[in-house]
Scaffold this motif. Sequence first.
Motif, PDB file in Angstrom:
ATOM      1  N   ILE A  58       0.923  -1.185   0.544  1.00 45.90           N
ATOM      2  CA  ILE A  58       0.097  -0.112   0.307  1.00 45.90           C
ATOM      3  C   ILE A  58       0.444   1.374   0.406  1.00 45.90           C
ATOM      4  O   ILE A  58       1.671   1.512   0.820  1.00 45.90           O
ATOM      5  N   SER A  59       0.625   1.646  -1.061  1.00 52.39           N
ATOM      6  CA  SER A  59       0.976   3.371  -0.851  1.00 52.39           C
ATOM      7  C   SER A  59       0.616   4.303  -0.872  1.00 52.39           C
ATOM      8  O   SER A  59      -0.915   4.219  -0.570  1.00 52.39           O
ATOM      9  N   THR A  60       1.216   5.998  -0.607  1.00 53.28           N
ATOM     10  CA  THR A  60      -0.218   6.818  -0.098  1.00 53.28           C
ATOM     11  C   THR A  60       0.479   8.141  -0.822  1.00 53.28           C
ATOM     12  O   THR A  60       2.040   7.975  -1.690  1.00 53.28           O
ATOM     13  N   SER A  61      -0.082   8.857  -1.032  1.00 52.54           N
ATOM     14  CA  SER A  61       0.188  10.126  -1.906  1.00 52.54           C
ATOM     15  C   SER A  61      -0.023  11.374  -0.721  1.00 52.54           C
ATOM     16  O   SER A  61      -0.965  11.181  -0.182  1.00 52.54           O
ATOM     17  N   CYS A  62       0.340  12.829  -1.661  1.00 58.28           N
ATOM     18  CA  CYS A  62      -0.104  13.823  -1.036  1.00 58.28           C
ATOM     19  C   CYS A  62      -1.049  14.702  -2.276  1.00 58.28           C
ATOM     20  O   CYS A  62      -0.190  14.837  -3.198  1.00 58.28           O
ATOM     21  N   ALA A  63      -1.876  15.527  -1.748  1.00 55.07           N
ATOM     22  CA  ALA A  63      -2.002  16.869  -2.625  1.00 55.07           C
ATOM     23  C   ALA A  63      -1.919  18.125  -2.124  1.00 55.07           C
ATOM     24  O   ALA A  63      -2.290  18.404  -0.617  1.00 55.07           O
ATOM     25  N   GLY A  64      -0.686  19.168  -1.942  1.00 55.72           N
ATOM     26  CA  GLY A  64      -0.635  20.189  -0.828  1.00 55.72           C
ATOM     27  C   GLY A  64      -0.323  19.262   0.433  1.00 55.72           C
ATOM     28  O   GLY A  64       1.005  18.502   0.096  1.00 55.72           O
ATOM     29  N   PRO A  65      -0.419  19.739   1.150  1.00 50.58           N
ATOM     30  CA  PRO A  65      -0.194  19.009   2.806  1.00 50.58           C
ATOM     31  C   PRO A  65      -0.966  18.645   3.311  1.00 50.58           C
ATOM     32  O   PRO A  65      -1.572  18.483   4.460  1.00 50.58           O
ATOM     33  N   TRP A  66      -2.427  17.715   2.113  1.00 47.16           N
ATOM     34  CA  TRP A  66      -3.244  16.994   2.537  1.00 47.16           C
ATOM     35  C   TRP A  66      -2.325  15.703   2.592  1.00 47.16           C
ATOM     36  O   TRP A  66      -2.176  15.650   0.892  1.00 47.16           O
ATOM     37  N   CYS A  67      -1.789  14.686   2.615  1.00 40.25           N
ATOM     38  CA  CYS A  67      -1.238  14.020   2.448  1.00 40.25           C
ATOM     39  C   CYS A  67      -2.051  12.849   3.086  1.00 40.25           C
ATOM     40  O   CYS A  67      -3.367  12.189   4.141  1.00 40.25           O
ATOM     41  N   ALA A  68      -2.445  11.282   2.406  1.00 40.79           N
ATOM     42  CA  ALA A  68      -3.525  10.402   2.757  1.00 40.79           C
ATOM     43  C   ALA A  68      -2.592   9.609   3.699  1.00 40.79           C
ATOM     44  O   ALA A  68      -1.773   9.558   3.903  1.00 40.79           O
ATOM     45  N   LYS A  69      -3.484   8.656   4.436  1.00 39.62           N
ATOM     46  CA  LYS A  69      -2.955   8.197   5.815  1.00 39.62           C
ATOM     47  C   LYS A  69      -2.784   6.349   5.255  1.00 39.62           C
ATOM     48  O   LYS A  69      -3.790   6.015   4.785  1.00 39.62           O
ATOM     49  N   LEU A  70      -1.901   5.421   6.153  1.00 31.11           N
ATOM     50  CA  LEU A  70      -2.133   4.433   5.658  1.00 31.11           C
ATOM     51  C   LEU A  70      -3.292   4.117   6.719  1.00 31.11           C
ATOM     52  O   LEU A  70      -3.613   4.356   7.727  1.00 31.11           O
ATOM     53  N   PRO A  71      -3.516   2.551   6.654  1.00 30.95           N
ATOM     54  CA  PRO A  71      -4.832   2.157   7.196  1.00 30.95           C
ATOM     55  C   PRO A  71      -4.256   2.043   8.009  1.00 30.95           C
ATOM     56  O   PRO A  71      -2.910   0.965   7.862  1.00 30.95           O
ATOM     57  N   GLU A  72      -5.138   1.377   9.100  1.00 27.13           N
ATOM     58  CA  GLU A  72      -4.989   1.481  10.589  1.00 27.13           C
ATOM     59  C   GLU A  72      -4.462  -0.135  10.558  1.00 27.13           C
ATOM     60  O   GLU A  72      -4.971  -0.853   9.546  1.00 27.13           O
ATOM     61  N   ASN A  73      -4.154  -0.808  11.508  1.00 21.97           N
ATOM     62  CA  ASN A  73      -3.677  -1.929  11.526  1.00 21.97           C
ATOM     63  C   ASN A  73      -5.347  -2.717  12.297  1.00 21.97           C
ATOM     64  O   ASN A  73      -5.582  -2.201  12.426  1.00 21.97           O
TER      65      ASN A  73
END
Length: 189
Positions: A102-117
């Motif tokens: 699983i990878s995440t990316s950002c848009a400006g200062p907002w970044c997606a978080k990794l899913p919780e365990n």
Amino acid sequence: MKTKTLIQQAVATTVLLAATSSAFALSCARPDHVMQCKSMQESKTSSPAFITGTLVLKKVISQEVREMNIGGKGPAVAEYHFTGSLRDKKGKRDVKNEKIIISTSCAGPWCAKLPENNRSGNFLLTTNAKEGLKLHIGACSFQPTNLTDQQLKEIEACVTPEPVKPKVVENKGSSQIYTQRNKDKKLVE
């Protein structure tokens, strides 16, 4: 004193404008997962997979630190293991401890978080023979997906297409055996 007050007001106004314009830019519309699945199906590099079950975090491969981002974290890549049902072009099957990157990316200062365990739900991801199961979560992604019954049926149909039935040829009572000796001869039905 008057100059100091004007400077403070200008800074406050600038910060307010920057925050509201960024928030407006990220007012994400909910994605159409059925359309995403169909566009993945048309892609030649990977195919869609749909999983329903639980993700367990095994290790964080990389996590950027960005002080200017909300929460101070940037894009991340992690390895999860999945237990539940998996649908892909091979059909539906139950799996246990299936590896997912699983990878995440950002848009400006907002970044997606990794899913919780131990996160449970429905996830629409991509798969290919070389890299296995992958999920990318962008700043405007919604994972796990919340689907209506109709959307669930459409995604299941998209992910697991009907197999093409072979054309039945009528038996005409004769046959021709192809060998190296008669390779130049035309085959007949």
